[in-house]
Design a protein around this motif. Structure first.
Motif, PDB file in Angstrom:
ATOM      1  N   LEU A  85     -15.523  83.817  64.906  1.00  0.00           N
ATOM      2  CA  LEU A  85     -14.703  84.727  64.246  1.00  0.00           C
ATOM      3  C   LEU A  85     -15.449  85.370  63.080  1.00  0.00           C
ATOM      4  O   LEU A  85     -16.229  84.675  62.599  1.00  0.00           O
ATOM      5  CB  LEU A  85     -13.473  83.966  63.760  1.00  0.00           C
ATOM      6  CG  LEU A  85     -12.527  83.528  64.730  1.00  0.00           C
ATOM      7  CD1 LEU A  85     -11.165  82.524  63.971  1.00  0.00           C
ATOM      8  CD2 LEU A  85     -11.932  84.710  65.400  1.00  0.00           C
ATOM      9  N   THR A  86     -14.953  86.481  62.584  1.00  0.00           N
ATOM     10  CA  THR A  86     -15.524  86.825  61.129  1.00  0.00           C
ATOM     11  C   THR A  86     -14.223  86.785  60.430  1.00  0.00           C
ATOM     12  O   THR A  86     -13.061  86.790  60.814  1.00  0.00           O
ATOM     13  CB  THR A  86     -16.174  88.391  61.552  1.00  0.00           C
ATOM     14  OG1 THR A  86     -15.241  89.207  62.248  1.00  0.00           O
ATOM     15  CG2 THR A  86     -17.294  88.380  62.473  1.00  0.00           C
ATOM     16  N   PRO A  87     -14.393  87.343  58.879  1.00  0.00           N
ATOM     17  CA  PRO A  87     -13.050  87.358  58.209  1.00  0.00           C
ATOM     18  C   PRO A  87     -12.346  88.344  58.863  1.00  0.00           C
ATOM     19  O   PRO A  87     -10.926  88.091  58.943  1.00  0.00           O
ATOM     20  CB  PRO A  87     -13.737  87.914  57.116  1.00  0.00           C
ATOM     21  CG  PRO A  87     -15.062  87.436  56.869  1.00  0.00           C
ATOM     22  CD  PRO A  87     -15.689  87.472  58.402  1.00  0.00           C
ATOM     23  N   MET A  88     -12.454  89.672  59.404  1.00  0.00           N
ATOM     24  CA  MET A  88     -11.512  90.435  60.010  1.00  0.00           C
ATOM     25  C   MET A  88     -11.134  89.899  61.411  1.00  0.00           C
ATOM     26  O   MET A  88      -9.737  90.253  61.268  1.00  0.00           O
ATOM     27  CB  MET A  88     -12.215  91.929  60.309  1.00  0.00           C
ATOM     28  CG  MET A  88     -12.570  92.735  59.069  1.00  0.00           C
ATOM     29  SD  MET A  88     -12.885  94.601  59.531  1.00  0.00           S
ATOM     30  CE  MET A  88     -14.543  94.218  60.122  1.00  0.00           C
ATOM     31  N   ALA A  89     -11.743  89.310  62.147  1.00  0.00           N
ATOM     32  CA  ALA A  89     -11.352  88.717  63.283  1.00  0.00           C
ATOM     33  C   ALA A  89     -10.304  87.627  63.152  1.00  0.00           C
ATOM     34  O   ALA A  89      -9.326  87.351  63.983  1.00  0.00           O
ATOM     35  CB  ALA A  89     -12.471  88.016  64.242  1.00  0.00           C
ATOM     36  N   ASP A  90     -10.676  86.852  62.072  1.00  0.00           N
ATOM     37  CA  ASP A  90      -9.578  85.887  61.632  1.00  0.00           C
ATOM     38  C   ASP A  90      -8.202  86.258  61.315  1.00  0.00           C
ATOM     39  O   ASP A  90      -7.227  85.536  61.601  1.00  0.00           O
ATOM     40  CB  ASP A  90     -10.300  84.923  60.423  1.00  0.00           C
ATOM     41  CG  ASP A  90      -9.579  83.803  60.122  1.00  0.00           C
ATOM     42  OD1 ASP A  90      -9.486  83.020  61.114  1.00  0.00           O
ATOM     43  OD2 ASP A  90      -9.207  83.459  58.978  1.00  0.00           O
ATOM     44  N   LEU A  91      -8.039  87.341  61.055  1.00  0.00           N
ATOM     45  CA  LEU A  91      -6.769  88.111  60.716  1.00  0.00           C
ATOM     46  C   LEU A  91      -6.041  88.368  61.957  1.00  0.00           C
ATOM     47  O   LEU A  91      -4.874  88.832  61.930  1.00  0.00           O
ATOM     48  CB  LEU A  91      -6.867  89.447  59.759  1.00  0.00           C
ATOM     49  CG  LEU A  91      -7.559  89.332  58.292  1.00  0.00           C
ATOM     50  CD1 LEU A  91      -7.663  90.476  57.724  1.00  0.00           C
ATOM     51  CD2 LEU A  91      -6.366  88.409  57.607  1.00  0.00           C
ATOM     52  N   LEU A  92      -6.864  88.321  63.287  1.00  0.00           N
ATOM     53  CA  LEU A  92      -6.329  88.635  64.429  1.00  0.00           C
ATOM     54  C   LEU A  92      -5.398  87.272  64.877  1.00  0.00           C
ATOM     55  O   LEU A  92      -4.847  87.369  66.189  1.00  0.00           O
ATOM     56  CB  LEU A  92      -7.178  89.291  65.196  1.00  0.00           C
ATOM     57  CG  LEU A  92      -7.750  90.504  65.122  1.00  0.00           C
ATOM     58  CD1 LEU A  92      -8.812  91.102  66.179  1.00  0.00           C
ATOM     59  CD2 LEU A  92      -6.837  91.590  64.783  1.00  0.00           C
ATOM     60  N   ARG A  93      -5.568  86.229  64.305  1.00  0.00           N
ATOM     61  CA  ARG A  93      -4.850  85.061  64.641  1.00  0.00           C
ATOM     62  C   ARG A  93      -3.541  85.143  64.519  1.00  0.00           C
ATOM     63  O   ARG A  93      -3.085  85.592  63.708  1.00  0.00           O
ATOM     64  CB  ARG A  93      -5.492  83.840  64.030  1.00  0.00           C
ATOM     65  CG  ARG A  93      -6.852  83.383  64.353  1.00  0.00           C
ATOM     66  CD  ARG A  93      -7.565  82.339  63.261  1.00  0.00           C
ATOM     67  NE  ARG A  93      -6.138  81.550  62.716  1.00  0.00           N
ATOM     68  CZ  ARG A  93      -6.123  81.170  61.461  1.00  0.00           C
ATOM     69  NH1 ARG A  93      -7.194  81.517  60.545  1.00  0.00           N
ATOM     70  NH2 ARG A  93      -5.288  80.544  61.027  1.00  0.00           N
ATOM     71  N   ALA A  94      -2.884  84.684  65.684  1.00  0.00           N
ATOM     72  CA  ALA A  94      -1.316  84.825  65.528  1.00  0.00           C
ATOM     73  C   ALA A  94      -0.648  83.914  64.460  1.00  0.00           C
ATOM     74  O   ALA A  94       0.246  84.196  63.763  1.00  0.00           O
ATOM     75  CB  ALA A  94      -0.644  84.224  66.740  1.00  0.00           C
ATOM     76  N   ASP A  95      -1.400  82.694  64.160  1.00  0.00           N
ATOM     77  CA  ASP A  95      -1.028  81.754  63.145  1.00  0.00           C
ATOM     78  C   ASP A  95      -1.592  82.021  61.860  1.00  0.00           C
ATOM     79  O   ASP A  95      -1.397  81.210  60.752  1.00  0.00           O
ATOM     80  CB  ASP A  95      -1.204  80.299  63.781  1.00  0.00           C
ATOM     81  CG  ASP A  95      -2.970  80.071  63.833  1.00  0.00           C
ATOM     82  OD1 ASP A  95      -3.476  81.042  63.760  1.00  0.00           O
ATOM     83  OD2 ASP A  95      -3.031  78.795  63.797  1.00  0.00           O
ATOM     84  N   HIS A  96      -2.080  83.106  61.644  1.00  0.00           N
ATOM     85  CA  HIS A  96      -2.977  83.043  60.392  1.00  0.00           C
ATOM     86  C   HIS A  96      -1.843  83.500  59.101  1.00  0.00           C
ATOM     87  O   HIS A  96      -0.692  84.343  59.735  1.00  0.00           O
ATOM     88  CB  HIS A  96      -3.739  84.449  60.139  1.00  0.00           C
ATOM     89  CG  HIS A  96      -4.648  84.652  59.171  1.00  0.00           C
ATOM     90  ND1 HIS A  96      -4.212  85.040  57.751  1.00  0.00           N
ATOM     91  CD2 HIS A  96      -5.984  84.328  58.975  1.00  0.00           C
ATOM     92  CE1 HIS A  96      -5.231  85.105  56.973  1.00  0.00           C
ATOM     93  NE2 HIS A  96      -6.255  84.635  57.437  1.00  0.00           N
ATOM     94  N   PRO A  97      -1.692  83.076  58.193  1.00  0.00           N
ATOM     95  CA  PRO A  97      -0.541  83.602  57.016  1.00  0.00           C
ATOM     96  C   PRO A  97      -0.272  84.977  56.932  1.00  0.00           C
ATOM     97  O   PRO A  97       0.743  85.304  56.482  1.00  0.00           O
ATOM     98  CB  PRO A  97      -0.837  82.435  56.032  1.00  0.00           C
ATOM     99  CG  PRO A  97      -2.472  82.334  55.778  1.00  0.00           C
ATOM    100  CD  PRO A  97      -2.595  82.253  57.365  1.00  0.00           C
ATOM    101  N   TYR A  98      -1.248  85.627  56.939  1.00  0.00           N
ATOM    102  CA  TYR A  98      -1.233  87.129  56.840  1.00  0.00           C
ATOM    103  C   TYR A  98      -1.808  87.906  58.234  1.00  0.00           C
ATOM    104  O   TYR A  98      -2.522  88.791  58.071  1.00  0.00           O
ATOM    105  CB  TYR A  98      -2.363  87.645  55.602  1.00  0.00           C
ATOM    106  CG  TYR A  98      -1.926  86.681  54.297  1.00  0.00           C
ATOM    107  CD1 TYR A  98      -0.474  86.946  53.737  1.00  0.00           C
ATOM    108  CD2 TYR A  98      -2.830  85.961  53.689  1.00  0.00           C
ATOM    109  CE1 TYR A  98      -0.202  86.357  52.741  1.00  0.00           C
ATOM    110  CE2 TYR A  98      -2.258  85.423  52.622  1.00  0.00           C
ATOM    111  CZ  TYR A  98      -1.067  85.440  51.963  1.00  0.00           C
ATOM    112  OH  TYR A  98      -0.718  84.846  50.803  1.00  0.00           O
ATOM    113  N   SER A  99      -1.438  87.357  59.190  1.00  0.00           N
ATOM    114  CA  SER A  99      -1.854  87.777  60.528  1.00  0.00           C
ATOM    115  C   SER A  99      -1.428  89.288  60.730  1.00  0.00           C
ATOM    116  O   SER A  99      -0.366  89.770  60.190  1.00  0.00           O
ATOM    117  CB  SER A  99      -1.173  86.982  61.562  1.00  0.00           C
ATOM    118  OG  SER A  99      -1.577  87.761  62.770  1.00  0.00           O
ATOM    119  N   ALA A 100      -2.395  90.215  61.168  1.00  0.00           N
ATOM    120  CA  ALA A 100      -2.328  91.615  61.299  1.00  0.00           C
ATOM    121  C   ALA A 100      -2.313  91.909  63.126  1.00  0.00           C
ATOM    122  O   ALA A 100      -2.423  92.893  63.211  1.00  0.00           O
ATOM    123  CB  ALA A 100      -3.696  92.271  60.675  1.00  0.00           C
TER     124      ALA A 100
END
Length: 341
Positions: A85-100
């Motif tokens: 993951l990169t910081p942007m790819a991390d935002l594609l996680r469904a369980d991310h608190p600020y998921s995009a």
């Protein structure tokens, strides 16, 4: 005979144009979101063979996709055939608190509408109507699966929005908040979770609020929210609120419709109530706001709507018997507060 000299090839301009106009990128992001690739990389980089097995993908195809996305800093090939993951790819996680993630899972009917943008530019009419022969909201009423997907897209950045909205005003002064067109209740649920004594009213179409009990229960506030099915275009607005919230609602509609919605909210609210308009606003001609410009174009495409400037917002409010109290800029959008005249 004189021959006209060809201009020099501006290679950087060509490469930049190809990058800016790369329509493949959002569809590739959409594909890896559907496969939940980011969710399978939360423990660190993994060989693509393992990743493909776990997400149900063809290994060579997934490798090509991830290498392509890595050129845009979406995922990283940390070793040959191993991705993380990169910081942007991390935002594609469904369980991310600020998921995009859900933002990239817009209904295909919406993305197809972009095919009609030339019609929009010629006429000012919505491209969705031109492509599908029906308005977007009418389409969603007849296609509830698309409607639910669109609702998830709209709530996809709610976590980030909430942080901005909380800082823009003192919400603790309100006992009851009515979320008009509040979708599945994600925003209202998150807001009430921050204020244990606050109560809420969720008002939206029956097919939309059908999913709200699960969302509100997940936020731990189901016992403090009254769900009222209805349309803000035609049904009475629930009375009794201290604050009425319109989050990403009015910029979908022409001025006459938006004014009518505000007028009926004014009829439902007390003289000391407040109205909050939360949506991207159009900056002055001297300013540049990429988010506002994007939303202005997107709403024109989908519904012939668009972002409004502050003077236009004042005019809408005045037409409904309301006046501007404040317009607080945030990293997401301005938070406009209004009160009865």
């Amino acid at each position: 005979m004189l021959t006209r000299r060809r201009p020099r090839i501006d290679v950087p301009a060509i490469l930049r144009l190809m990058e800016v106009g790369d329509y493949l990128l959002p569809y590739t992001i959409r594909a890896v979101c559907l496969l939940r690739v980011a969710d399978h990389l939360t423990q660190g980089p993994r060989p693509v063979a393992e990743l493909a097995r776990d997400v149900g993908a063809d290994e060579p195809a997934l490798t090509k996709a991830l290498r392509y996305l890595a050129t845009r800093d979406l995922f990283a090939e940390v070793a040959p055939g191993e991705f993380g993951l990169t910081p942007m790819a991390d935002l594609l996680r469904a369980d991310h608190p600020y998921s995009a993630r859900d933002i990239f899972l817009s209904p295909v009917a919406c993305t197809r509408a972009m095919e009609g943008l030339d019609h929009t530019l010629r006429t000012g009419e919505g491209a969705f109507d031109a492509v599908h022969g029906i308005g977007m909201w009418e389409h969603f009423r007849g296609n509830p699966t698309d409607g639910a997907a669109f609702d998830k897209v709209m709530s996809g950045v709610t976590g980030m929005e909430l942080q901005a909205i909380l800082r823009a005003t003192n919400w603790s002064r309100f006992g009851t908040v009515v979320d008009v067109g509040g979708g599945n209740g994600r925003f209202l649920g998150d807001l009430l979770a921050r204020y244990p004594t606050m109560r809420g009213v969720l008002f939206d179409l029956p097919t939309v609020v059908a999913n709200a009990p699960t969302t509100l229960a997940g936020a731990g506030v189901a016992d403090r929210v009254r769900i009222v099915p209805g349309s803000f275009l035609s049904d009475d607005i629930p009375p009794g609120g201290d604050a009425y919230v319109l989050k990403r609602i009015l910029y979908s509609w022409h001025d006459d419709v938006a004014t009518d919605v505000l007028r009926r909210i004014r009829a439902a609210m007390a003289d000391d109530g407040r109205v909050f308009i939360l949506e991207a606003g159009r900056p002055s001609e001297e300013e540049t706001s990429p988010l506002a410009r994007r939303m202005d174009m997107l709403m024109l495409t989908l519904s012939a709507g668009g972002a409004r400037g502050l003077d236009e917002q004042r005019a809408l409010l005045a037409g409904a018997g309301l006046e501007l109290v404040s317009a607080t800029p945030t990293v997401m959008f301005p938070v406009i507060e209004a009160r009865p005249v």
